[in-house]
Enzyme design. Sequence first.
Site, PDB file in Angstrom:
ATOM      1  N   LYS A   1       1.030  -1.055  -0.229  1.00  0.00           N
ATOM      2  CA  LYS A   1      -0.011  -0.005   0.236  1.00  0.00           C
ATOM      3  C   LYS A   1       0.899   1.277  -0.119  1.00  0.00           C
ATOM      4  O   LYS A   1       2.100   1.348   0.502  1.00  0.00           O
ATOM      5  CB  LYS A   1      -1.045  -0.037   1.202  1.00  0.00           C
ATOM      6  CG  LYS A   1      -2.024   1.044   1.277  1.00  0.00           C
ATOM      7  CD  LYS A   1      -2.809   0.693   2.413  1.00  0.00           C
ATOM      8  CE  LYS A   1      -3.998   1.831   2.871  1.00  0.00           C
ATOM      9  NZ  LYS A   1      -4.671   1.534   4.065  1.00  0.00           N
TER      10      LYS A   1
ATOM     11  N   SER B   1     -10.016  -1.111   7.252  1.00  0.00           N
ATOM     12  CA  SER B   1      -9.312  -1.098   5.915  1.00  0.00           C
ATOM     13  C   SER B   1      -8.787  -2.058   5.249  1.00  0.00           C
ATOM     14  O   SER B   1      -8.263  -2.142   4.217  1.00  0.00           O
ATOM     15  CB  SER B   1      -8.697   0.052   5.739  1.00  0.00           C
ATOM     16  OG  SER B   1      -9.286   1.232   5.690  1.00  0.00           O
TER      17      SER B   1
ATOM     18  N   SER C   1      -9.839   1.093   2.895  1.00  0.00           N
ATOM     19  CA  SER C   1      -9.065   2.028   2.202  1.00  0.00           C
ATOM     20  C   SER C   1      -7.904   1.365   1.440  1.00  0.00           C
ATOM     21  O   SER C   1      -7.280   1.724   0.483  1.00  0.00           O
ATOM     22  CB  SER C   1      -8.437   3.072   2.950  1.00  0.00           C
ATOM     23  OG  SER C   1      -7.481   2.619   3.990  1.00  0.00           O
TER      24      SER C   1
HETATM   25  N1  GLN Z   1     -13.458   3.400   6.376  1.00  0.00           N
HETATM   26  C1  GLN Z   1     -12.820   3.898   7.788  1.00  0.00           C
HETATM   27  C2  GLN Z   1     -12.486   5.307   7.167  1.00  0.00           C
HETATM   28  O1  GLN Z   1     -12.765   5.922   6.377  1.00  0.00           O
HETATM   29  C3  GLN Z   1     -11.775   3.123   7.992  1.00  0.00           C
HETATM   30  C4  GLN Z   1     -10.475   3.506   7.098  1.00  0.00           C
HETATM   31  C5  GLN Z   1      -9.297   2.872   7.570  1.00  0.00           C
HETATM   32  O2  GLN Z   1      -9.357   1.611   8.240  1.00  0.00           O
HETATM   33  N2  GLN Z   1      -8.105   3.004   7.163  1.00  0.00           N
HETATM   34  O3  GLN Z   1     -12.003   5.842   8.263  1.00  0.00           O
END
Ligand code: GLN
Length: 489
Positions: free
Chosen positions: A81, A180, A156
Amino acid sequence: MSAELFSLSLAEAGDLLAAGRGSSRDLVEAALGRIEATDARIGAFLRTTPERARAAAAAADGRAAKGARLSPLDGVPIALKDIFLTKGVETTCASRILEGFVPPYDATVVEQLERAGAVVVGKLNMDEFAMGSSNENSAFGPCHNPYDLARTPGGSSGGSAAAVAARQVHGTLGTDTGGSIRLPAAFCGVVGVKPTYGRVSRYGVIAFASSLDQVGPFGRTVRDAALLLQAIAGHDPRDLTSSTRPVDDYVAGLEGGARGLRVGVPREWLAGGLTAGVERAVREALATYERLGAKLVDVSLPHSRYGIAAYYLIAPAEASSNLARYDGVRFGLRADEGRGLKEMYAETRERGFGAEPKRRIMLGTYALSAGYYDAYYLRAQKVRTLVRRDFDEAFRDCDVVAGPVAPSVAFRLGEKTADPLQMYLADVFTITANLAALPGLSVPCGLERESGMPVGLQLVGRPFDEATLLRAARALEREAGPLPAPRIA
Ligand code: GLN
């Protein structure tokens, strides 16, 4: 050349190299070729690093020839990532504000993987600063679900899940702040593990919400995820939140089965709100555990309903502080019209951040401001304690907690972008493990009959008990069999 090398699991690719039946060079060329052939449609990669990968492959082949492989990962192509700092390789976190930023050092996990011999072939797409559930917040375009290109891979870490599902690389790393890793793993039909907070170093990982962020692996199989986790788990003196606890052997006990395992089923997680197809797949997975000799136990997590609300105070509050460093002075973009320092800060942040980071910075700054701290941030922290206590209570009666990862299978691109609240609800089942600092994973439990899309089962465990989670996931995987590979149209 061996056109199907890319379809091997990470463990199989490693075995091939160990047996001298193939070379890292061939694996790397197969991965690069596969990326070339598929990524215009998938969009998993922000950039590939072919030169660095070829040099690393040559070194791995040299070690293999001497019988001196460093680990089961030695010579195997993987990807990261774009939240992990990579020395000499542009790292953007999918944000315009970091365009052109070339880190002077590697994240600890990158060092660990390279020390194990893994070959990094590129950096993966994601939501900007890891804020999102669909990868649509990337400043560099969305990523597509390999099982249906019109759908999101989840976020994400969308690129990390899609690259593994699309057989572009044999394993990847992502991060999980509120879901995420687990959400995109579920949407793309791969295994994704969020370790216990503190199990894996966050040094050199671009910070979103520091008390929630955790690094973890994606693999096509449970074994692949275990092998990657083994390489990155452990204490790092450069991360003060990293644990000094000894690391378990995640592979040794993998085939131990589910007999005698007490699987807690939180009644709040199956009390409606799931699509019929997801509920059916999850209930079938639970029935499989019973058939394998596990015992299903009814447990309650009464405070999980406040999870989203608490998270969307704590995470933006921490993000607003972490993102203050992007001011045009030290990293990436600088918008300087010569009007003055404050104007330069403001213009850089206005141009560099996308809508979602701006929304989070405003929410977080508000929640932390004088007079509101006690009403919002402090209360959210109290809820966090209650969420953790619910789990502590549940783990008196069970060894793992099982349930859905998300209320639905992967939704369509564009379906939730107009309504941030709808998007936030995709994490309703994953966020509590972050609030409680517990390990969790997603393991495929089949395809939804209606849509043909993958469904994931979530398992949450006791602190630092990743080994039990992985063993339980493997027991299900063995019964459910591998998902059919996606046909990338
Ligand atoms: N979808 C969640 C957010 O937008 C979690 C994102 C994540 O785990 N990085 O914060």
